[in-house]
Scaffold this motif. Structure first.
Motif, PDB file in Angstrom:
ATOM      1  N   GLN A   1      20.063 -31.478 113.571  1.00  0.00           N
ATOM      2  CA  GLN A   1      20.373 -31.407 112.140  1.00  0.00           C
ATOM      3  C   GLN A   1      19.242 -30.721 111.370  1.00  0.00           C
ATOM      4  OE1 GLN A   1      21.558 -35.210 110.469  1.00  0.00           O
ATOM      5  NE2 GLN A   1      22.711 -35.739 112.308  1.00  0.00           N
ATOM      6  N   LEU A   2      18.015 -31.061 111.709  1.00  0.00           N
ATOM      7  CA  LEU A   2      16.879 -30.475 111.008  1.00  0.00           C
ATOM      8  C   LEU A   2      16.725 -28.992 111.327  1.00  0.00           C
ATOM      9  CD1 LEU A   2      14.337 -33.393 111.406  1.00  0.00           C
ATOM     10  CD2 LEU A   2      15.225 -32.512 109.243  1.00  0.00           C
ATOM     11  N   LYS A   3      17.054 -28.610 112.527  1.00  0.00           N
ATOM     12  CA  LYS A   3      16.894 -27.205 112.922  1.00  0.00           C
ATOM     13  C   LYS A   3      17.764 -26.279 112.089  1.00  0.00           C
ATOM     14  CE  LYS A   3      15.222 -27.576 117.673  1.00  0.00           C
ATOM     15  NZ  LYS A   3      15.536 -27.410 119.119  1.00  0.00           N
ATOM     16  N   GLN A   4      18.904 -26.774 111.616  1.00  0.00           N
ATOM     17  CA  GLN A   4      19.783 -25.898 110.835  1.00  0.00           C
ATOM     18  C   GLN A   4      19.190 -25.573 109.465  1.00  0.00           C
ATOM     19  OE1 GLN A   4      23.529 -27.813 109.175  1.00  0.00           O
ATOM     20  NE2 GLN A   4      22.840 -29.479 110.534  1.00  0.00           N
ATOM     21  N   PHE A   5      18.193 -26.384 109.042  1.00  0.00           N
ATOM     22  CA  PHE A   5      17.533 -26.135 107.756  1.00  0.00           C
ATOM     23  C   PHE A   5      16.099 -25.633 107.925  1.00  0.00           C
ATOM     24  CE2 PHE A   5      20.307 -29.944 106.915  1.00  0.00           C
ATOM     25  CZ  PHE A   5      21.318 -29.253 106.260  1.00  0.00           C
ATOM     26  N   ALA A   6      15.649 -25.505 109.169  1.00  0.00           N
ATOM     27  CA  ALA A   6      14.226 -25.286 109.444  1.00  0.00           C
ATOM     28  C   ALA A   6      13.676 -24.006 108.816  1.00  0.00           C
ATOM     29  CB  ALA A   6      13.982 -25.265 110.956  1.00  0.00           C
ATOM     30  N   ASN A   7      14.506 -23.003 108.674  1.00  0.00           N
ATOM     31  CA  ASN A   7      14.024 -21.725 108.145  1.00  0.00           C
ATOM     32  C   ASN A   7      14.138 -21.630 106.626  1.00  0.00           C
ATOM     33  OD1 ASN A   7      13.349 -20.704 110.704  1.00  0.00           O
ATOM     34  ND2 ASN A   7      15.471 -20.074 111.073  1.00  0.00           N
ATOM     35  N   ASN A   8      14.575 -22.697 105.989  1.00  0.00           N
ATOM     36  CA  ASN A   8      14.703 -22.672 104.530  1.00  0.00           C
ATOM     37  C   ASN A   8      13.426 -23.208 103.895  1.00  0.00           C
ATOM     38  OD1 ASN A   8      15.421 -23.309 101.745  1.00  0.00           O
ATOM     39  ND2 ASN A   8      17.538 -22.954 102.384  1.00  0.00           N
ATOM     40  N   PRO A   9      12.700 -22.358 103.185  1.00  0.00           N
ATOM     41  CA  PRO A   9      11.405 -22.781 102.633  1.00  0.00           C
ATOM     42  C   PRO A   9      11.518 -23.820 101.519  1.00  0.00           C
ATOM     43  CG  PRO A   9      12.007 -20.621 101.768  1.00  0.00           C
ATOM     44  CD  PRO A   9      13.017 -20.957 102.835  1.00  0.00           C
ATOM     45  N   PHE A  10      12.710 -24.035 100.996  1.00  0.00           N
ATOM     46  CA  PHE A  10      12.864 -24.988  99.893  1.00  0.00           C
ATOM     47  C   PHE A  10      13.000 -26.432 100.355  1.00  0.00           C
ATOM     48  CE2 PHE A  10      14.226 -21.021  97.828  1.00  0.00           C
ATOM     49  CZ  PHE A  10      13.397 -21.052  96.710  1.00  0.00           C
ATOM     50  N   LEU A  11      13.326 -26.661 101.628  1.00  0.00           N
ATOM     51  CA  LEU A  11      13.421 -28.035 102.109  1.00  0.00           C
ATOM     52  C   LEU A  11      12.011 -28.559 102.342  1.00  0.00           C
ATOM     53  CD1 LEU A  11      15.324 -30.352 102.858  1.00  0.00           C
ATOM     54  CD2 LEU A  11      15.133 -29.613 105.241  1.00  0.00           C
ATOM     55  N   LYS A  12      11.625 -29.536 101.532  1.00  0.00           N
ATOM     56  CA  LYS A  12      10.257 -30.073 101.571  1.00  0.00           C
ATOM     57  C   LYS A  12      10.177 -31.466 102.181  1.00  0.00           C
ATOM     58  CE  LYS A  12       8.762 -26.466  99.303  1.00  0.00           C
ATOM     59  NZ  LYS A  12       7.925 -25.445  99.983  1.00  0.00           N
ATOM     60  N   GLY A  13      11.278 -32.196 102.146  1.00  0.00           N
ATOM     61  CA  GLY A  13      11.249 -33.559 102.653  1.00  0.00           C
ATOM     62  C   GLY A  13      12.647 -34.120 102.785  1.00  0.00           C
ATOM     63  N   VAL A  14      12.720 -35.356 103.253  1.00  0.00           N
ATOM     64  CA  VAL A  14      14.008 -36.041 103.374  1.00  0.00           C
ATOM     65  C   VAL A  14      13.880 -37.453 102.806  1.00  0.00           C
ATOM     66  CG1 VAL A  14      14.726 -34.706 105.397  1.00  0.00           C
ATOM     67  CG2 VAL A  14      13.563 -36.890 105.708  1.00  0.00           C
ATOM     68  N   ARG A  15      15.038 -38.046 102.532  1.00  0.00           N
ATOM     69  CA  ARG A  15      15.077 -39.407 102.005  1.00  0.00           C
ATOM     70  C   ARG A  15      16.328 -40.108 102.499  1.00  0.00           C
ATOM     71  NH1 ARG A  15      15.552 -41.573  95.743  1.00  0.00           N
ATOM     72  NH2 ARG A  15      17.691 -40.848  95.974  1.00  0.00           N
ATOM     73  N   HIS A  16      16.216 -41.413 102.672  1.00  0.00           N
ATOM     74  CA  HIS A  16      17.362 -42.264 102.975  1.00  0.00           C
ATOM     75  C   HIS A  16      17.358 -43.396 101.952  1.00  0.00           C
ATOM     76  CE1 HIS A  16      20.442 -43.956 105.705  1.00  0.00           C
ATOM     77  NE2 HIS A  16      19.995 -45.119 105.267  1.00  0.00           N
ATOM     78  N   VAL A  17      18.527 -43.816 101.500  1.00  0.00           N
ATOM     79  CA  VAL A  17      18.604 -44.863 100.485  1.00  0.00           C
ATOM     80  C   VAL A  17      18.456 -46.223 101.180  1.00  0.00           C
ATOM     81  CG1 VAL A  17      19.913 -45.815  98.549  1.00  0.00           C
ATOM     82  CG2 VAL A  17      20.071 -43.379  99.080  1.00  0.00           C
ATOM     83  N   ILE A  18      17.226 -46.531 101.530  1.00  0.00           N
ATOM     84  CA  ILE A  18      16.935 -47.745 102.296  1.00  0.00           C
ATOM     85  C   ILE A  18      17.289 -48.998 101.516  1.00  0.00           C
ATOM     86  CG2 ILE A  18      15.000 -49.142 103.145  1.00  0.00           C
ATOM     87  CD1 ILE A  18      13.803 -46.585 104.283  1.00  0.00           C
TER      88      ILE A  18
END
Length: 276
Positions: A90-107
């Motif tokens: 899942q992360l690899k599909q976004f890996a080349n996008n410089p705007f993705l800085k982090g992730v979050r889950h609604v814990i």
């Protein structure tokens, strides 16, 4: 550069935003970059970090598309299924996008308070560093002791606590939150967002003085070098206007030297999320 470190966009529909109840009826509409652009300009801010509001890969894709279109969006905190065996894929599909800085889950919406200590979730956290991604902690005070256990295992991973850990400001509850927040701040890889405070206060009857004790604790624990300002717009508008909400922290930080003030209002965010 001044940056609002925490805000959201959405195209409202009842099914995906079931958490917006009738008490928040003003949130039952679309909120777009065009709306926020005007607000940022009104307080002389240069940009923002947009954070996921839905737990889907489509949300992440959509926010990244918006970031490509609007230069004031400096970064995206998206969502991937950290518990999935396919999280790396899942992360690899976004890996080349410089705007993705982090992730979050609604814990804080998970039934299990110890959700973040599951083997599957920790496996997901373990791969974030491979993609130079941060993790936003969305918690209630009761979750912070478990967050401490998680962070202990990942000393190289950057974490940021959203909304100062959502203490019950309305009822002036401090001691348990303070004790655990102070422990959290001992980990140098953890930052904090002074955001989302008004929704934990008495929505229509708060005063700036209500937040001072909480802000004092946050700044004493983390120091101005690991604190970043955020609005939690548009959620914050159930209580007050964007300008008034941001004004709580903008007024508070005037006590600091200009160098510290600039860190809190943007430089810390830029460093944490690797914004150039």
């Amino acid at each position: 550069m001044k940056i609002d470190a925490h805000q959201h966009f959405w195209l409202y529909n009842e099914k995906e935003f079931a958490w917006i109840n009738d008490d928040m009826s003003e949130l039952k509409r679309d909120f777009s970059p065009e709306d926020l652009k005007v607000l940022l300009k009104s307080i002389h801010f240069d940009g923002s970090i947009v954070v996921q509001a839905r737990q889907s890969l489509d949300e992440t894709r959509w926010l990244l598309e918006l970031a490509q279109k609007y230069d004031f969006i400096k970064g995206v905190v998206g969502w991937v299924d950290l518990c999935s065996p396919d999280v790396t894929k899942q992360l690899k599909q976004f890996a080349n996008n410089p705007f993705l800085k982090g992730v979050r889950h609604v814990i804080h919406d998970e039934a299990d308070d110890q959700f973040m200590l599951s083997e599957e979730f920790q496996r997901g956290i373990s791969v974030l560093n491979d993609f130079n991604l941060t993790y936003d902690l969305l918690l209630f005070p009761k979750h912070i002791p478990y967050a401490l256990q998680l962070i202990e295992k990942f000393p190289e991973q950057l974490f940021v606590l959203d909304h100062i850990g959502k203490p019950d400001i309305k009822n002036k509850e401090i001691s348990f939150w303070k004790e655990n927040l102070t422990k959290l701040a001992e980990y140098r890889n953890v930052y904090v967002k002074v955001s989302g405070m008004v929704t934990e206060a008495d929505w229509k009857n708060w005063r700036k003085e209500d937040f001072k004790a909480y802000l004092d604790i946050v700044f004493n624990a983390f120091g101005p070098e690991r604190v970043m300002i955020g609005s939690d717009w548009p959620v914050c508008t159930v209580s007050e206007s964007y300008e008034s909400v941001m004004g709580i922290v903008l007024d508070y930080v005037k006590q600091f030297a200009s160098g510290y003030e600039s860190q809190i209002l943007g430089e810390n965010c830029s460093r944490f999320y690797s914004i150039k």
